[in-house]
Motif scaffolding. Structure first.
Motif, PDB file in Angstrom:
ATOM      1  N   ASN A 192       0.888  -1.345  -0.216  1.00 48.69           N
ATOM      2  CA  ASN A 192       0.075   0.165   0.142  1.00 48.69           C
ATOM      3  C   ASN A 192       0.915   1.184   0.019  1.00 48.69           C
ATOM      4  OD1 ASN A 192      -1.713   2.142   0.593  1.00 48.69           O
ATOM      5  ND2 ASN A 192      -3.077   0.703   1.773  1.00 48.69           N
ATOM      6  N   LYS A 193       0.892   2.095  -1.202  1.00 47.65           N
ATOM      7  CA  LYS A 193       1.547   3.316  -1.247  1.00 47.65           C
ATOM      8  C   LYS A 193       1.475   4.233  -0.046  1.00 47.65           C
ATOM      9  CE  LYS A 193       2.999   4.981  -4.915  1.00 47.65           C
ATOM     10  NZ  LYS A 193       4.483   4.621  -4.718  1.00 47.65           N
ATOM     11  N   ALA A 194       0.155   4.153   0.831  1.00 43.72           N
ATOM     12  CA  ALA A 194      -0.219   5.141   1.579  1.00 43.72           C
ATOM     13  C   ALA A 194       0.695   4.868   2.898  1.00 43.72           C
ATOM     14  CB  ALA A 194      -1.584   4.816   2.083  1.00 43.72           C
ATOM     15  N   PHE A 195       1.306   3.669   2.877  1.00 45.18           N
ATOM     16  CA  PHE A 195       2.572   3.367   4.133  1.00 45.18           C
ATOM     17  C   PHE A 195       3.692   3.542   3.698  1.00 45.18           C
ATOM     18  CE2 PHE A 195      -1.435   0.745   4.995  1.00 45.18           C
ATOM     19  CZ  PHE A 195      -2.016   1.399   5.909  1.00 45.18           C
ATOM     20  N   ASP A 196       3.952   4.051   2.371  1.00 43.46           N
ATOM     21  CA  ASP A 196       5.502   4.015   1.843  1.00 43.46           C
ATOM     22  C   ASP A 196       6.318   4.713   2.743  1.00 43.46           C
ATOM     23  OD1 ASP A 196       5.294   2.573  -0.376  1.00 43.46           O
ATOM     24  OD2 ASP A 196       5.120   3.837  -1.903  1.00 43.46           O
ATOM     25  N   GLU A 215      -7.294   8.822   3.716  1.00 42.71           N
ATOM     26  CA  GLU A 215      -7.576   7.339   3.084  1.00 42.71           C
ATOM     27  C   GLU A 215      -8.535   6.854   4.195  1.00 42.71           C
ATOM     28  OE1 GLU A 215      -6.196   6.046   0.554  1.00 42.71           O
ATOM     29  OE2 GLU A 215      -4.944   7.581  -0.143  1.00 42.71           O
ATOM     30  N   GLU A 216      -8.919   7.294   5.144  1.00 41.17           N
ATOM     31  CA  GLU A 216      -9.849   7.153   6.132  1.00 41.17           C
ATOM     32  C   GLU A 216      -9.172   5.781   6.858  1.00 41.17           C
ATOM     33  OE1 GLU A 216     -13.848   6.493   4.493  1.00 41.17           O
ATOM     34  OE2 GLU A 216     -13.973   8.396   4.199  1.00 41.17           O
ATOM     35  N   TYR A 217      -7.737   5.819   7.174  1.00 46.11           N
ATOM     36  CA  TYR A 217      -7.085   4.766   7.730  1.00 46.11           C
ATOM     37  C   TYR A 217      -6.904   5.276   9.169  1.00 46.11           C
ATOM     38  CZ  TYR A 217      -5.652   2.593   3.511  1.00 46.11           C
ATOM     39  OH  TYR A 217      -5.948   1.932   2.246  1.00 46.11           O
ATOM     40  N   ILE A 218      -7.104   6.464   9.606  1.00 47.96           N
ATOM     41  CA  ILE A 218      -7.059   6.957  11.069  1.00 47.96           C
ATOM     42  C   ILE A 218      -8.231   8.108  11.026  1.00 47.96           C
ATOM     43  CG2 ILE A 218      -4.671   6.519  11.462  1.00 47.96           C
ATOM     44  CD1 ILE A 218      -4.215   9.420  11.136  1.00 47.96           C
ATOM     45  N   LYS A 274     -11.105   0.696  11.472  1.00 56.41           N
ATOM     46  CA  LYS A 274     -11.011  -0.701  11.054  1.00 56.41           C
ATOM     47  C   LYS A 274     -10.470  -1.030   9.914  1.00 56.41           C
ATOM     48  CE  LYS A 274     -14.521  -4.626  10.590  1.00 56.41           C
ATOM     49  NZ  LYS A 274     -15.806  -4.877  10.606  1.00 56.41           N
ATOM     50  N   ASP A 275     -10.815  -0.245   8.831  1.00 57.20           N
ATOM     51  CA  ASP A 275     -10.137  -0.140   7.558  1.00 57.20           C
ATOM     52  C   ASP A 275      -8.634   0.052   7.604  1.00 57.20           C
ATOM     53  OD1 ASP A 275     -12.669  -0.756   6.334  1.00 57.20           O
ATOM     54  OD2 ASP A 275     -13.076   1.164   5.599  1.00 57.20           O
ATOM     55  N   GLY A 276      -8.311   0.998   8.330  1.00 60.97           N
ATOM     56  CA  GLY A 276      -6.918   1.284   8.497  1.00 60.97           C
ATOM     57  C   GLY A 276      -6.227   0.095   8.982  1.00 60.97           C
ATOM     58  N   ARG A 277      -6.833  -0.603   9.883  1.00 64.13           N
ATOM     59  CA  ARG A 277      -5.904  -1.727  10.593  1.00 64.13           C
ATOM     60  C   ARG A 277      -5.844  -2.822   9.446  1.00 64.13           C
ATOM     61  NH1 ARG A 277      -5.155  -2.012  16.096  1.00 64.13           N
ATOM     62  NH2 ARG A 277      -5.999  -0.368  17.149  1.00 64.13           N
TER      63      ARG A 277
END
Length: 98
Positions: free
Chosen positions: A9-13, A56-59, A78-81
């Motif tokens: 996932n590029k969001a966590f790059d 991204e609605e991860y947090i 939940k989606d972020g986890r």
């Protein structure tokens, strides 16, 4: 190999986003000061990377006052986890294939 890379996932790059999510995965929540100290980042860096994860609605970001002091709290959704777990699983599979 291609299938494994699709799950990275590029969001966590970025290391700061990776750090934020790592901390939130093992804690119910973390406040701004705690994240800032644990990650060793500036206010602006933390705020911008948290905003990216929020978009991204991860947090979730909760702002409140404790007494007269503002307090910002971060919580993994939940989606972020799920997205972060999938990301870590993909990295582990990539390492095992190497």
């Amino acid at each position: 190999m291609k299938n494994i890379l699709q799950h990275i996932n590029k969001a966590f790059d970025h290391r700061i986003r990776l750090g934020i999510m790592s901390i939130l995965m093992v804690n119910e929540y973390a406040d701004f000061t705690t994240l800032k100290e644990l990650l060793g980042v500036t206010d602006g860096n933390l705020a911008s990377h948290a905003k990216a994860l929020e978009s991204e609605e991860y947090i979730m970001i909760e702002k409140q006052f404790i007494g007269k002091k503002p307090n910002t709290r971060y919580i993994a959704t939940k989606d972020g986890r799920k997205a972060f777990k999938d990301h870590i699983d993909a990295l582990e599979k990539l390492i095992q294939k190497s």
